[in-house]
Scaffold this motif. Structure first.
Motif, PDB file in Angstrom:
ATOM      1  N   ASP A  49       0.813  -1.216   0.000  1.00  0.00           N
ATOM      2  CA  ASP A  49       0.000   0.000   0.000  1.00  0.00           C
ATOM      3  C   ASP A  49       0.847   1.267   0.000  1.00  0.00           C
ATOM      4  O   ASP A  49       0.492   2.282   0.609  1.00  0.00           O
ATOM      5  CB  ASP A  49      -0.974   0.020   1.188  1.00  0.00           C
ATOM      6  N   SER A  50       1.974   1.217  -0.690  1.00  0.00           N
ATOM      7  CA  SER A  50       2.753   2.417  -0.965  1.00  0.00           C
ATOM      8  C   SER A  50       2.589   2.752  -2.440  1.00  0.00           C
ATOM      9  O   SER A  50       2.139   1.926  -3.235  1.00  0.00           O
ATOM     10  CB  SER A  50       4.238   2.200  -0.632  1.00  0.00           C
ATOM     11  N   GLY A  51       2.947   3.967  -2.803  1.00  0.00           N
ATOM     12  CA  GLY A  51       2.788   4.335  -4.201  1.00  0.00           C
ATOM     13  C   GLY A  51       3.232   5.746  -4.497  1.00  0.00           C
ATOM     14  O   GLY A  51       3.862   6.413  -3.671  1.00  0.00           O
ATOM     15  N   ALA A  52       2.908   6.193  -5.688  1.00  0.00           N
ATOM     16  CA  ALA A  52       3.255   7.538  -6.128  1.00  0.00           C
ATOM     17  C   ALA A  52       2.360   7.907  -7.292  1.00  0.00           C
ATOM     18  O   ALA A  52       1.705   7.049  -7.894  1.00  0.00           O
ATOM     19  CB  ALA A  52       4.727   7.608  -6.543  1.00  0.00           C
ATOM     20  N   GLU A  53       2.332   9.193  -7.580  1.00  0.00           N
ATOM     21  CA  GLU A  53       1.530   9.684  -8.703  1.00  0.00           C
ATOM     22  C   GLU A  53       2.160  10.925  -9.302  1.00  0.00           C
ATOM     23  O   GLU A  53       2.607  11.823  -8.586  1.00  0.00           O
ATOM     24  CB  GLU A  53       0.107  10.006  -8.234  1.00  0.00           C
ATOM     25  N   LEU A  54       2.225  10.952 -10.620  1.00  0.00           N
ATOM     26  CA  LEU A  54       2.569  12.155 -11.368  1.00  0.00           C
ATOM     27  C   LEU A  54       1.363  12.512 -12.225  1.00  0.00           C
ATOM     28  O   LEU A  54       0.862  11.658 -12.962  1.00  0.00           O
ATOM     29  CB  LEU A  54       3.784  11.921 -12.276  1.00  0.00           C
ATOM     30  N   ALA A  55       0.878  13.724 -12.125  1.00  0.00           N
ATOM     31  CA  ALA A  55      -0.317  14.117 -12.863  1.00  0.00           C
ATOM     32  C   ALA A  55      -0.122  15.475 -13.514  1.00  0.00           C
ATOM     33  O   ALA A  55       0.455  16.390 -12.920  1.00  0.00           O
ATOM     34  CB  ALA A  55      -1.530  14.158 -11.933  1.00  0.00           C
ATOM     35  N   ARG A  56      -0.587  15.584 -14.732  1.00  0.00           N
ATOM     36  CA  ARG A  56      -0.581  16.870 -15.444  1.00  0.00           C
ATOM     37  C   ARG A  56      -2.018  17.199 -15.808  1.00  0.00           C
ATOM     38  O   ARG A  56      -2.711  16.411 -16.444  1.00  0.00           O
ATOM     39  CB  ARG A  56       0.267  16.776 -16.710  1.00  0.00           C
ATOM     40  N   ARG A  57      -2.454  18.381 -15.378  1.00  0.00           N
ATOM     41  CA  ARG A  57      -3.840  18.786 -15.583  1.00  0.00           C
ATOM     42  C   ARG A  57      -3.898  19.996 -16.495  1.00  0.00           C
ATOM     43  O   ARG A  57      -3.148  20.947 -16.333  1.00  0.00           O
ATOM     44  CB  ARG A  57      -4.509  19.084 -14.232  1.00  0.00           C
ATOM     45  N   SER A  58      -4.795  19.941 -17.458  1.00  0.00           N
ATOM     46  CA  SER A  58      -4.999  21.028 -18.409  1.00  0.00           C
ATOM     47  C   SER A  58      -6.420  21.559 -18.226  1.00  0.00           C
ATOM     48  O   SER A  58      -7.298  20.849 -17.728  1.00  0.00           O
ATOM     49  CB  SER A  58      -4.798  20.521 -19.846  1.00  0.00           C
ATOM     50  N   PRO A  59      -6.671  22.811 -18.595  1.00  0.00           N
ATOM     51  CA  PRO A  59      -5.855  23.664 -19.471  1.00  0.00           C
ATOM     52  C   PRO A  59      -4.756  24.470 -18.777  1.00  0.00           C
ATOM     53  O   PRO A  59      -3.998  25.153 -19.453  1.00  0.00           O
ATOM     54  CB  PRO A  59      -6.899  24.617 -20.077  1.00  0.00           C
ATOM     55  N   ASN A  60      -4.656  24.417 -17.455  1.00  0.00           N
ATOM     56  CA  ASN A  60      -3.661  25.263 -16.779  1.00  0.00           C
ATOM     57  C   ASN A  60      -2.277  24.621 -16.709  1.00  0.00           C
ATOM     58  O   ASN A  60      -1.353  25.187 -16.136  1.00  0.00           O
ATOM     59  CB  ASN A  60      -4.140  25.605 -15.357  1.00  0.00           C
ATOM     60  N   ARG A  61      -2.115  23.399 -17.253  1.00  0.00           N
ATOM     61  CA  ARG A  61      -0.834  22.684 -17.307  1.00  0.00           C
ATOM     62  C   ARG A  61      -0.221  22.470 -15.919  1.00  0.00           C
ATOM     63  O   ARG A  61       0.987  22.414 -15.755  1.00  0.00           O
ATOM     64  CB  ARG A  61       0.171  23.426 -18.209  1.00  0.00           C
ATOM     65  N   ILE A  63       1.137  20.577 -12.790  1.00  0.00           N
ATOM     66  CA  ILE A  63       1.755  19.280 -12.549  1.00  0.00           C
ATOM     67  C   ILE A  63       1.808  19.038 -11.047  1.00  0.00           C
ATOM     68  O   ILE A  63       2.289  19.887 -10.288  1.00  0.00           O
ATOM     69  CB  ILE A  63       3.169  19.202 -13.148  1.00  0.00           C
ATOM     70  N   THR A  64       1.287  17.894 -10.603  1.00  0.00           N
ATOM     71  CA  THR A  64       1.322  17.545  -9.187  1.00  0.00           C
ATOM     72  C   THR A  64       2.104  16.249  -9.013  1.00  0.00           C
ATOM     73  O   THR A  64       2.073  15.370  -9.880  1.00  0.00           O
ATOM     74  CB  THR A  64      -0.088  17.375  -8.601  1.00  0.00           C
ATOM     75  N   GLN A  65       2.792  16.141  -7.885  1.00  0.00           N
ATOM     76  CA  GLN A  65       3.612  14.977  -7.580  1.00  0.00           C
ATOM     77  C   GLN A  65       3.248  14.496  -6.177  1.00  0.00           C
ATOM     78  O   GLN A  65       3.531  15.179  -5.195  1.00  0.00           O
ATOM     79  CB  GLN A  65       5.103  15.343  -7.647  1.00  0.00           C
ATOM     80  N   ASP A  66       2.639  13.338  -6.079  1.00  0.00           N
ATOM     81  CA  ASP A  66       2.225  12.777  -4.803  1.00  0.00           C
ATOM     82  C   ASP A  66       2.988  11.481  -4.534  1.00  0.00           C
ATOM     83  O   ASP A  66       3.339  10.751  -5.463  1.00  0.00           O
ATOM     84  CB  ASP A  66       0.720  12.492  -4.795  1.00  0.00           C
ATOM     85  N   TRP A  67       3.231  11.198  -3.256  1.00  0.00           N
ATOM     86  CA  TRP A  67       3.993  10.017  -2.871  1.00  0.00           C
ATOM     87  C   TRP A  67       3.444   9.487  -1.563  1.00  0.00           C
ATOM     88  O   TRP A  67       3.127  10.252  -0.664  1.00  0.00           O
ATOM     89  CB  TRP A  67       5.466  10.388  -2.727  1.00  0.00           C
ATOM     90  N   TRP A  68       3.301   8.144  -1.448  1.00  0.00           N
ATOM     91  CA  TRP A  68       2.715   7.531  -0.266  1.00  0.00           C
ATOM     92  C   TRP A  68       3.643   6.466   0.304  1.00  0.00           C
ATOM     93  O   TRP A  68       4.148   5.604  -0.424  1.00  0.00           O
ATOM     94  CB  TRP A  68       1.364   6.901  -0.600  1.00  0.00           C
ATOM     95  N   ARG A  69       3.867   6.506   1.617  1.00  0.00           N
ATOM     96  CA  ARG A  69       4.671   5.508   2.308  1.00  0.00           C
ATOM     97  C   ARG A  69       3.899   4.185   2.418  1.00  0.00           C
ATOM     98  O   ARG A  69       2.686   4.164   2.211  1.00  0.00           O
ATOM     99  CB  ARG A  69       5.014   5.999   3.721  1.00  0.00           C
ATOM    100  N   PRO A  70       4.575   3.071   2.800  1.00  0.00           N
ATOM    101  CA  PRO A  70       3.863   1.807   3.008  1.00  0.00           C
ATOM    102  C   PRO A  70       2.697   1.972   3.985  1.00  0.00           C
ATOM    103  O   PRO A  70       2.832   2.573   5.045  1.00  0.00           O
ATOM    104  CB  PRO A  70       4.951   0.892   3.580  1.00  0.00           C
ATOM    105  N   GLY A  71       1.554   1.462   3.587  1.00  0.00           N
ATOM    106  CA  GLY A  71       0.357   1.531   4.416  1.00  0.00           C
ATOM    107  C   GLY A  71      -0.516   2.736   4.189  1.00  0.00           C
ATOM    108  O   GLY A  71      -1.679   2.741   4.583  1.00  0.00           O
ATOM    109  N   GLU A  72       0.007   3.775   3.534  1.00  0.00           N
ATOM    110  CA  GLU A  72      -0.764   5.012   3.398  1.00  0.00           C
ATOM    111  C   GLU A  72      -1.839   4.936   2.320  1.00  0.00           C
ATOM    112  O   GLU A  72      -2.720   5.795   2.273  1.00  0.00           O
ATOM    113  CB  GLU A  72       0.177   6.184   3.126  1.00  0.00           C
ATOM    114  N   LEU A  73      -1.785   3.908   1.476  1.00  0.00           N
ATOM    115  CA  LEU A  73      -2.831   3.730   0.477  1.00  0.00           C
ATOM    116  C   LEU A  73      -3.785   2.602   0.875  1.00  0.00           C
ATOM    117  O   LEU A  73      -4.493   2.059   0.045  1.00  0.00           O
ATOM    118  CB  LEU A  73      -2.217   3.421  -0.890  1.00  0.00           C
TER     119      LEU A  73
END
Length: 249
Positions: A49-61, A63-73
């Motif tokens: 239950d660990s992980g990460a995410e890179l996301a790009r959202r438009s139209p405002n471009r 970029i978000t970077q999320d990260w989760w330790r073991p157990g946090e998901l």
């Protein structure tokens, strides 16, 4: 049709790729009255239950970077989602924020944005769909990336809202999901999700350093939340060339 697919469902090359993290790349559109919002997301998820995410959202471009330790998901409970048909139905309904056939279709699509179900798990999901009343199967449906598959539809709002899930006709892998509403000129998409690349990798885009001076973590840790934006691309569902480095948004 779905029982036939479940009985002959084949493996794909992603099923045996090594790496503790499942990687899913998806693209999502949401259509409002006067605007279109697009999100391009790459997610990493491991059984602890660990992980990460890179996301790009438009139209405002943005970029978000999320990260989760073991157990946090753990709230996603993806490791156990495909244990049994009953468990899968419950998890899908939780992901779909409701119950009934439309919530099941939506929930399976939501699970696929985090998790790479293997051949056995895809067979289970296909049989669950086959056993669900209120669904209609269509033998040949094409998604926005030009991939043909089996379409499964459910309707809500007295038949004015259609939920469409598209499965690969060989592997049962989810290719796309669409929510559309009936207008005077026909069906109009409100949400469109494409599942693009899926693979496995031994690491995320960012990992804690084992050196004496550990690398700085991302600025913030965000727990997963139901996306306010659901996600065109020519990539196939599996690109083994991404195995070494993981996918990048």
């Amino acid at each position: 049709m779905l029982l036939n697919l479940a009985s002959r469902l084949t493996a794909d090359r992603c099923d045996t790729l090594p790496g503790r993290f499942a990687v899913v790349h998806h693209r999502l559109w949401r259509y409002d009255t006067n605007s279109t919002r697009e999100t391009d997301v790459v997610r990493w998820y491991a059984a602890d239950d660990s992980g990460a995410e890179l996301a790009r959202r438009s139209p405002n471009r943005q970029i978000t970077q999320d990260w989760w330790r073991p157990g946090e998901l753990r709230v996603r409970n993806l490791t156990n989602a495909y244990l049994t048909s009953e468990w899968l139905i419950t998890q899908a309904h939780m992901q779909g924020w409701g119950d009934g056939p439309a919530a099941l279709v939506e929930g399976l699509a939501a699970l696929a944005t985090w998790h790479n179900p293997g051949q056995r798990q895809r067979r289970l999901a296909t049989r669950v769909l086959a056993d669900t009343s209120g669904l209609t199967a269509h033998p040949a449906v094409t998604d926005r990336a030009g991939r043909r598959g089996v379409g499964i539809t459910a309707f809500t709002e007295q038949g004015h809202t259609r939920h469409l899930l598209i499965l690969d006709s060989d592997t049962g892998q989810i290719l796309a999901y669409e929510v559309s509403t009936l207008t005077a000129t026909g069906w109009r998409a409100q949400i469109y999700l494409l599942l693009l690349t899926r693979t496995h990798t031994p690491r995320r885009w960012w990992e804690p350093s084992t050196a004496n001076n550990p690398a700085a973590p991302p600025r913030r840790y965000l727990h997963p939340r139901h996306s306010p934006v659901w996600l065109i691309h020519q990539d196939q569902p599996c690109l083994a060339s991404h195995t070494d480095d993981g996918a990048r948004s």
